[in-house]
Write a protein that holds these residues in place. Structure first.
Motif, PDB file in Angstrom:
ATOM      1  N   GLN A  87      -0.126  -2.066  11.472  1.00  0.00           N
ATOM      2  CA  GLN A  87      -1.005  -1.417  12.443  1.00  0.00           C
ATOM      3  C   GLN A  87      -2.040  -0.532  11.765  1.00  0.00           C
ATOM      4  O   GLN A  87      -3.214  -0.559  12.100  1.00  0.00           O
ATOM      5  CB  GLN A  87      -0.171  -0.588  13.412  1.00  0.00           C
ATOM      6  N   ALA A 147      -4.659  -2.582   9.965  1.00  0.00           N
ATOM      7  CA  ALA A 147      -5.598  -3.300  10.831  1.00  0.00           C
ATOM      8  C   ALA A 147      -6.781  -2.424  11.228  1.00  0.00           C
ATOM      9  O   ALA A 147      -7.862  -2.911  11.533  1.00  0.00           O
ATOM     10  CB  ALA A 147      -4.871  -3.804  12.072  1.00  0.00           C
ATOM     11  N   ASP A 148      -6.581  -1.136  11.214  1.00  0.00           N
ATOM     12  CA  ASP A 148      -7.629  -0.216  11.637  1.00  0.00           C
ATOM     13  C   ASP A 148      -8.394   0.279  10.405  1.00  0.00           C
ATOM     14  O   ASP A 148      -7.793   0.826   9.484  1.00  0.00           O
ATOM     15  CB  ASP A 148      -6.954   0.973  12.367  1.00  0.00           C
ATOM     16  N   GLN A 199     -10.259   2.729   9.983  1.00  0.00           N
ATOM     17  CA  GLN A 199     -10.215   4.175   9.757  1.00  0.00           C
ATOM     18  C   GLN A 199      -8.915   4.628   9.085  1.00  0.00           C
ATOM     19  O   GLN A 199      -8.879   5.636   8.400  1.00  0.00           O
ATOM     20  CB  GLN A 199     -10.383   4.913  11.084  1.00  0.00           C
ATOM     21  N   THR A 200      -7.823   3.883   9.304  1.00  0.00           N
ATOM     22  CA  THR A 200      -6.535   4.306   8.737  1.00  0.00           C
ATOM     23  C   THR A 200      -6.088   3.418   7.581  1.00  0.00           C
ATOM     24  O   THR A 200      -5.004   3.601   7.037  1.00  0.00           O
ATOM     25  CB  THR A 200      -5.449   4.308   9.838  1.00  0.00           C
ATOM     26  N   GLU A 201      -6.925   2.461   7.221  1.00  0.00           N
ATOM     27  CA  GLU A 201      -6.558   1.518   6.163  1.00  0.00           C
ATOM     28  C   GLU A 201      -6.260   2.239   4.840  1.00  0.00           C
ATOM     29  O   GLU A 201      -5.275   1.951   4.161  1.00  0.00           O
ATOM     30  CB  GLU A 201      -7.695   0.521   5.973  1.00  0.00           C
TER      31      GLU A 201
END
Ligand SMILES: [Zn+2]
Length: 326
Positions: free
Chosen positions: A120, A123-124, A126-128
Motif C-alpha cells: 500500500q 503504491a502511493d 507520496q509514501t513510496e
C-alpha cells in the motif's frame, strides 16, 4: 442606465416609468453571480502566477522533510556498511577460530516476510520513499538478529573450549620433580619382558617407590576403577569427554570409585606392581577415540622445553631396554 418615461393623458404630463420588481431581483442575482465568477477567476490567475503564503509554507516543509529523509537514508546505509563489516569479521575470524561454519550470505541477508506488507505504501508516490526506508530498516534488523545469534553461538563455543582445555590430559600423572620418580619406558615398539619378543607398548612407564601418588591428568569421570585380569592389575580409566580417555595401571591402591567426577591433579591411586608387571611402576596411556596415542604429546602445561628434551632423551636411551610390562 437611461430612465424611461410615459405620457399620462389624465395629468397631461410625462411620468417616470417604474421598473418591475421581478426584473430588479434578476438583476441583483445576475450581479452577484458575475462578481463571484470574476473573483474566482482572479484568484485562480493570481495563485497560478503567485504562491500563496500557505502553499509556500507547505513547500518549505516538504523540502525540509526531503532533507531529513535523505539524512536518514544516509545513516541507514552507514549502519548497513558497518554491519556488513562486522558480518565479514564474524565469518572469517570469530567463527573460523572456533571451527564453526560461516553463515551463508543469503541467510544473513534474507528479508522479513518480503515486501507484501508495504504494498500500500509503495503504491502511493507520496509514501513510496517511506516504504523503501522501512524495507531497508527491516533488512538491517534481520541482519542484526542473525549476527546476535551468531555471537550467542560463539559464546557457547568459547565456554566449550574452556571446558575442553581443562579436560584434555595435559599434565604428568606423577610428580617428576621427586628424584625417586623417573621415566622408565616409552611409547612404541619394544622388547616384551616376559617373552622377549618385540611388542607394541601402548603407553609410557614411570618408575618409582611403592605408593608414589598418581594424579589425574585432566578433568573427567571415572569410567573404570577395578582390578583388570588382562594384565593391567589395579587400574583406573578416566573418561575426559571430547574423545579422550586416560589409563593408569599396576596401582597398589585405587583411591577413586567408578562414576566419580575427577579434576585435574586429583590423587586417584598409588604406584604398585599389580597385574602383568615386573617391578613397581605406573603404566600410563592416553586414548583418543578409543585408539592409544603417544602420551608424551600431552604434557604441555607443566613441562619446560629443557625438561621435555630430557624426557625424549631418556625415552630414546630406554627404548632398547625391555619394558617392565607389555
Ligand atoms: Zn607400560
Amino acid at each position: 442606465m437611461a430612465k424611461h418615461y410615459t405620457f399620462n393623458p389624465h395629468t397631461l404630463s410625462y411620468e417616470i416609468l417604474g421598473i418591475p420588481f421581478k426584473v430588479r431581483i434578476y438583476r441583483i442575482v445576475f450581479g452577484v453571480l458575475l462578481a463571484c465568477a470574476s473573483s474566482t477567476i482572479a484568484i485562480y490567475v493570481f495563485s497560478y502566477f503567485f504562491e500563496t503564503p500557505r502553499a509556500a509554507l507547505m513547500q518549505q516543509r516538504n523540502e525540509d522533510l526531503q532533507i531529513k529523509y535523505d539524512f536518514l537514508l544516509q545513516r541507514l546505509r552507514q549502519t548497513n556498511d558497518e554491519l556488513n563489516e562486522l558480518m565479514q569479521r564474524d565469518n572469517k575470524v570469530y567463527r573460523s577460530i572456533f571451527e564453526a561454519d560461516p553463515i551463508p550470505l543469503p541467510v544473513r541477508e534474507s528479508g522479513m516476510g518480503g515486501i507484501k506488507r508495504y504494498e500500500q505504501l509503495l503504491a502511493d508516490a507520496q509514501t513510496e520513499q517511506v516504504a523503501k526506508a522501512m524495507i531497508f530498516m527491516d533488512k538491517i534488523t534481520k541482519k542484526v538478529y542473525i549476527q546476535s545469534k551468531s555471537f550467542d553461538e560463539i559464546a557457547e563455543y568459547v565456554r566449550e573450549k574452556e571446558e575442553m582445555i581443562f579436560c584434555i590430559p595435559s599434565i604428568q600423572p606423577v610428580n617428576l620433580s621427586d628424584p625417586k620418580v623417573h621415566f622408565s619406558g616409552g611409547y612404541g615398539w619394544r622388547s616384551d619382558p616376559f617373552y622377549h619378543v618385540q611388542k607394541f607398548h601402548h603407553g609410557i612407564d614411570f618408575g618409582g617407590p611403592e605408593k608414589t601418588p598418581i594424579y589425574a591428568t585432566g578433568n573427567g569421570k571415572v569410567e573404570k576403577a577395578e582390578f583388570n585380569w588382562g594384565g593391567y592389575g589395579n587400574m583406573v580409566l578416566i573418561n575426559h569427554g571430547f574423545g579422550y580417555q586416560t589409563r593408569y595401571a599396576h596401582l597398589s591402591e585405587i583411591k577413586v570409585r567408578q562414576d566419580e567426577k575427577i579434576t585435574r591433579g586429583q590423587l586417584i591411586g598409588l604406584m604398585g606392581n599389580t597385574g602383568r608387571s615386573k617391578g613397581t611402576h605406573l603404566h600410563y596411556e592416553v586414548l583418543f577415540k578409543n585408539r592409544d596415542v603417544n602420551p608424551i604429546n600431552f604434557f604441555n602445561t607443566d613441562v619446560s622445553e629443557s625438561e621435555y628434551h630430557k624426557i625424549i632423551q631418556a625415552l630414546k636411551e630406554d627404548a632398547n631396554k625391555p619394558a617392565m610390562e607389555y
